[in-house]
Design an enzyme around this catalytic site. Structure first.
Site: not given
Length: 536
Positions: A120-121
């Site tokens: 997700f980063k």
């Protein structure tokens, strides 16, 4: 709060006011040790619910980010270009697709792992990398050699931040990136993703200890005036405001996707459930909610390192683990193995500001900064602090929390695989081709487990559980959960990008035990000098 004409930023500890977006992105961490926050939280335009639902992810991101980035910092055309380039690297056309995990329970999973490093980063760090490049190009226009502005980016990672930051900055001109990670406490795939990137401007440093030790070193480096003045330090951890800003978009994007679901009717309640370690991902949700997104609650899902859950269950006491000697507990969800959640400082600043009784905005800001400084000093000297009742009630108005054990995490991976067979999956989703069972990574499993508890208390309420990474990044935990299940074959869900990754050439620099942040500082100075000499 009214819409600011020109958004400015301040430090949560009072040392800096009136900063531009460019200032806070390039600084990352305030010199007083505080975190940068917007002086005002913007409100949504009155037409957002009618005009935004069908926008692409990129166009939605532009509308949201424009509320926080003044045109004097980045003109609209340039911002659109930065956003477009940032998400062109994603494999899924929707960038962050919403999957119906269990229609009967109104449970949805927001897939956030379709970026280049399968975590997700990427949503934030592809954007941050392009921001750094944009500001550096502007600063260095017409400059040559030693007159050029060179940025030294330093980050600490428990796994996914490192690779996402490296992929966002590898090979970029006028920037060096250093990633500190705890030796032996990231998964083999995560380590390989970082250390097999051999670009000259990428440096991986292994530290003996935990992620918190890495984060403490990071903060000490940013507090060192000499290194800051000579090396122009910048942050990629979620202490950098741009990380939080970029993540706000997918809360709105998933909300619009949910409202188009046949099972969702106008006026229905909905909640977000977020696996939380450093509190950055869910803080982005709080900003979205504060802007006007109609989420009933944000549910914090922690693993056995549960400082956030204990804050709510103890009546507002924010304390390190009661067993100080034990420190951080290693779990199946290592990205959440964090003793202190740095971004919580941003939340309690706003809550202190909003609940202060002073008549002027300036006084309320001053009092909030004084309170936060006092609380964080107590955390450092006494191991914890307690917030006033009004601050706790402010937090409880927007948040609930759940703690999910290691055993429950493994059980949830297994239960989801054997009971959830979503049909609306796009390319890159992780499922068994034989059974159709959905495969969660352990961090996402913490979120789904917490979601199911919330659903039991709130039947009929739609829940969006945020995923964190592709399960292939956590082979051992997924295998532990599913190795005896019919139809399971991990090789089926292994992305082609991961095949043979651990066997590639790698490069990293160990920081000797006991060297401390000063040892890291000397490595950084030496590596940057060597890198710059190679360019001259």
């Amino acid at each position: 709060m009214s819409q600011p004409l020109s958004q400015k930023y301040l430090s949560t500890r009072g040392g800096s006011y009136g900063l531009s977006f460019e200032d806070v992105v390039l600084k990352g961490l305030a010199s007083d040790g505080g975190l940068f926050v917007p002086e005002q939280i913007p409100t949504l335009p009155t037409s957002w619910e009618s005009e935004w639902p069908d926008l692409s992810f990129e166009d939605l991101a532009f509308n949201i980010m424009s509320l926080y980035i003044s045109p004097s910092d980045i003109p609209a055309a340039d911002l659109k270009d930065i956003i477009k380039r940032s998400y062109a690297t994603f494999r899924h056309p929707e960038r962050t697709p919403l999957v119906e995990l269990d229609g009967k329970k109104n449970l949805h999973l927001l897939e956030l792992f379709h970026g280049p490093t399968f975590a997700f980063k990427d949503v934030a760090l592809q954007f941050v990398g392009n921001l750094f490049e944009y500001f550096l190009v502007r600063k260095n226009q017409g400059k040559v050699d030693k007159d050029r502005h060179h940025l030294t980016v330093i980050g600490a990672t428990s796994g996914d931040t490192g690779s996402a930051a490296i992929y966002g900055l590898r090979g970029k001109k006028d920037v060096s990136i250093f990633i500190l990670f705890p030796d032996g406490r990231v998964s083999p795939i995560q380590q390989a993703q970082m250390t097999t990137v051999l670009d000259a401007n990428v440096h991986n440093l292994t530290v003996q200890g935990s992620f918190d030790d890495c984060q403490d070193m990071l903060k000490a480096l940013f507090a060192d005036p000499e290194l800051n003045s000579t090396h122009n330090l910048a942050a990629v951890n979620s202490i950098n405001w741009a990380r939080i800003l970029a993540q706000i978009t997918y809360y709105f994007y998933s909300y619009f996707a949910l409202t188009k679901n046949p099972g969702f009717s106008e006026g229905s309640k909905m909640r977000f459930v977020v696996p939380s370690g450093n509190f950055g991902d869910i803080l982005a949700g709080w900003f979205a909610k504060s802007m006007g997104l109609p989420a009933e609650k944000l549910v914090i899902a922690t693993n056995e390192n549960d400082i956030l859950d204990r804050f709510f269950r103890s009546g507002g006491k924010y304390t390190k683990n009661v067993s100080q000697s034990a420190g951080v507990k290693e779990t199946h969800s290592p990205a959440m193995d964090i003793l202190v959640s740095s971004n919580f400082e941003r939340l309690i600043w706003y809550l202190a500001f909003q609940t202060d009784g002073a008549s002027s905005v300036e006084e309320r800001r001053k009092h909030a900064c004084e309170s936060v400084s006092d609380w964080l000093n107590k955390l450092k000297s006494q191991g914890g602090f307690e917030v006033p009742r009004a601050v706790l009630e402010g937090a409880q108005a927007d948040f609930e929390s759940e703690r999910v054990s290691d055993d429950e995490t493994i059980a949830q991976i297994r239960a989801t695989y054997t009971s959830c067979f979503p049909s609306n999956l796009g390319p890159g989703s992780a499922k068994s081709s034989k059974t159709g069972g959905y495969i969660l990574d352990p961090h996402s499993a913490v979120g789904v487990s917490a979601s199911l508890r919330s659903i039991e208390r709130n039947p009929g309420t739609s829940h969006i559980s945020l995923s964190t990474a592709h399960p292939a990044k956590f082979v051992s935990s997924v295998d532990l959960a599913l190795r005896n299940e019919d139809g399971y074959d991990f090789n089926e869900v292994l992305p082609q990008e991961f095949v043979g990754l651990e066997q590639r050439e790698s490069r990293m620099t160990p920081i000797p035990a006991g060297a401390g942040w000063q040892g890291v500082r000397e490595v950084v100075k030496a590596e940057v000098e060597q890198e710059l000499q190679g360019l001259r």
